[in-house]
Design a protein around this motif. Structure first.
Motif, short mmCIF file in Angstrom:
data_model
loop_
_atom_site.label_atom_id
_atom_site.label_comp_id
_atom_site.label_asym_id
_atom_site.label_seq_id
_atom_site.Cartn_x
_atom_site.Cartn_y
_atom_site.Cartn_z
N ASP A 109 0.84 -1.20 0.00
CA ASP A 109 0.00 0.00 0.00
C ASP A 109 0.87 1.25 0.00
O ASP A 109 0.63 2.19 -0.75
N VAL A 110 1.88 1.25 0.84
CA VAL A 110 2.77 2.40 0.95
C VAL A 110 3.51 2.62 -0.36
O VAL A 110 3.64 3.74 -0.84
N LEU A 111 3.98 1.55 -0.97
CA LEU A 111 4.69 1.64 -2.24
C LEU A 111 3.77 2.21 -3.33
O LEU A 111 4.17 3.10 -4.08
N LEU A 112 2.56 1.72 -3.39
CA LEU A 112 1.61 2.20 -4.40
C LEU A 112 1.24 3.66 -4.19
O LEU A 112 1.22 4.45 -5.14
N ILE A 113 0.95 4.04 -2.96
CA ILE A 113 0.56 5.43 -2.69
C ILE A 113 1.73 6.38 -2.93
O ILE A 113 1.57 7.45 -3.52
N GLY A 114 2.92 5.98 -2.52
CA GLY A 114 4.10 6.80 -2.75
C GLY A 114 4.42 6.97 -4.22
O GLY A 114 4.94 7.99 -4.65
N THR A 115 4.10 5.97 -5.00
CA THR A 115 4.38 6.01 -6.44
C THR A 115 3.38 6.88 -7.19
O THR A 115 3.75 7.62 -8.09
N TYR A 116 2.13 6.80 -6.81
CA TYR A 116 1.09 7.45 -7.61
C TYR A 116 0.48 8.70 -7.00
O TYR A 116 -0.49 9.23 -7.54
N SER A 117 0.99 9.19 -5.88
CA SER A 117 0.51 10.46 -5.35
C SER A 117 1.66 11.18 -4.66
O SER A 117 2.57 10.55 -4.13
N SER A 118 1.62 12.48 -4.70
CA SER A 118 2.64 13.29 -4.01
C SER A 118 2.18 13.50 -2.57
O SER A 118 1.64 14.54 -2.23
N SER A 119 2.39 12.49 -1.78
CA SER A 119 1.84 12.49 -0.42
C SER A 119 2.95 12.53 0.62
O SER A 119 4.05 12.03 0.39
N ALA A 120 2.61 13.10 1.75
CA ALA A 120 3.44 12.95 2.94
C ALA A 120 2.79 11.86 3.77
O ALA A 120 1.56 11.80 3.87
N PHE A 121 3.58 10.99 4.34
CA PHE A 121 3.04 9.87 5.10
C PHE A 121 3.06 10.18 6.59
O PHE A 121 3.95 10.86 7.08
N VAL A 122 2.08 9.64 7.29
CA VAL A 122 2.03 9.71 8.74
C VAL A 122 2.16 8.27 9.24
O VAL A 122 1.48 7.38 8.75
N ALA A 123 3.07 8.07 10.19
CA ALA A 123 3.29 6.71 10.70
C ALA A 123 3.60 6.76 12.19
O ALA A 123 3.96 7.81 12.73
N LYS A 124 3.49 5.63 12.82
CA LYS A 124 3.81 5.55 14.25
C LYS A 124 5.29 5.82 14.47
O LYS A 124 6.14 5.52 13.62
N LYS A 125 5.60 6.42 15.60
CA LYS A 125 6.96 6.83 15.92
C LYS A 125 7.93 5.64 15.97
O LYS A 125 9.11 5.78 15.66
N GLU A 126 7.43 4.46 16.33
CA GLU A 126 8.29 3.28 16.47
C GLU A 126 8.96 2.89 15.16
O GLU A 126 10.00 2.22 15.16
N ILE A 127 8.41 3.31 14.05
CA ILE A 127 8.96 2.92 12.74
C ILE A 127 10.37 3.50 12.54
O ILE A 127 11.16 2.97 11.78
N LEU A 128 10.69 4.57 13.26
CA LEU A 128 12.02 5.17 13.15
C LEU A 128 13.12 4.25 13.68
O LEU A 128 14.29 4.45 13.37
N ASN A 129 12.76 3.25 14.47
CA ASN A 129 13.74 2.32 15.03
C ASN A 129 14.01 1.12 14.12
O ASN A 129 14.88 0.31 14.43
N TRP A 130 13.27 0.99 13.04
CA TRP A 130 13.48 -0.14 12.14
C TRP A 130 14.78 0.06 11.38
O TRP A 130 15.14 1.19 11.01
N PRO A 131 15.51 -1.02 11.11
CA PRO A 131 16.79 -0.88 10.40
C PRO A 131 16.59 -0.33 8.98
O PRO A 131 15.62 -0.62 8.32
N ILE A 132 17.51 0.49 8.56
CA ILE A 132 17.60 1.08 7.22
C ILE A 132 16.49 2.11 6.93
O ILE A 132 16.67 2.99 6.13
N THR A 133 15.39 2.03 7.62
CA THR A 133 14.25 2.88 7.26
C THR A 133 14.50 4.36 7.54
O THR A 133 13.86 5.20 6.92
#
Length: 137
Positions: A89-113
Motif C-alpha cells: 500500500d505504501v509503495l503504491l501510494i508513494g508512487t502514484y501520489s505526491s503524499s506525505a506519510f504519517v506513521a507511528k513513531k516506532e517505525i524510526l527504530n526499524w533498520p535502514i528505514t
C-alpha cells in the motif's frame, strides 16, 4: 510446519532472491539522486517526490505488478487514509501520489528505514501521547 516449509520455499526461490537483489540495487542507485532532489527542493520550500515515484515504479515493475488506476481528482489538498493490508500500500501510494506519510513513531527504530523516511518527509506520531496526535493534525 508444512506451511512454514512452503513459505520458506517461496521466499528462498531463485526468482524471489533475484527480485530482492534488484530492489536493493534500485534503492542504492537512486538514493544519491533522492538526497540531491531533497536538498534542491527544500531550498525552494517544496518537494516533488520525483525520485520516490521513479523508485516505486521500477520496484513495482521488478515485482511484476501491473497497475490499473482510476483518475485522481483535481483536488489539490486532500487526506488519503488507506487501511493497510500490506506494505505494498505504501509503495503504491508513494508512487502514484505526491503524499506525505504519517506513521507511528516506532517505525524510526526499524533498520535502514531512517534514510528512506527522511527522504519521504515522514510525519511521525506517538500514539501514546495525545499532544503528539494533535500536533500531527
Amino acid at each position: 510446519m508444512i506451511r512454514v516449509n512452503k513459505l520458506l520455499a517461496i521466499i528462498l526461490s531463485p526468482l524471489s532472491l533475484i527480485r530482492l537483489l534488484l530492489i536493493i540495487i534500485n534503492f542504492i542507485c537512486l538514493l544519491p539522486f533522492a538526497h540531491l532532489e531533497l536538498w534542491i527542493f527544500i531550498k525552494k520550500g517544496s518537494y516533488k517526490f520525483r525520485i520516490i515515484k521513479l523508485w516505486g515504479k521500477i520496484s513495482l515493475l521488478i515485482l511484476g505488478f501491473i497497475i490499473k488506476r482510476n483518475k485522481i481528482p483535481k483536488i489539490k489538498e486532500y487526506v488519503l487514509m488507506p487501511n493497510h493490508q500490506s506494505y505494498l500500500d505504501v509503495l503504491l501510494i508513494g508512487t502514484y501520489s505526491s503524499s506525505a506519510f504519517v506513521a507511528k513513531k516506532e517505525i524510526l527504530n526499524w533498520p535502514i528505514t531512517r534514510v528512506i523516511l527522511d527522504i519521504c518527509k515522514l510525519i511521525t506520531v506517538d500514539r501514546k501521547d495525545i499532544k503528539s496526535l494533535n500536533e500531527t493534525m
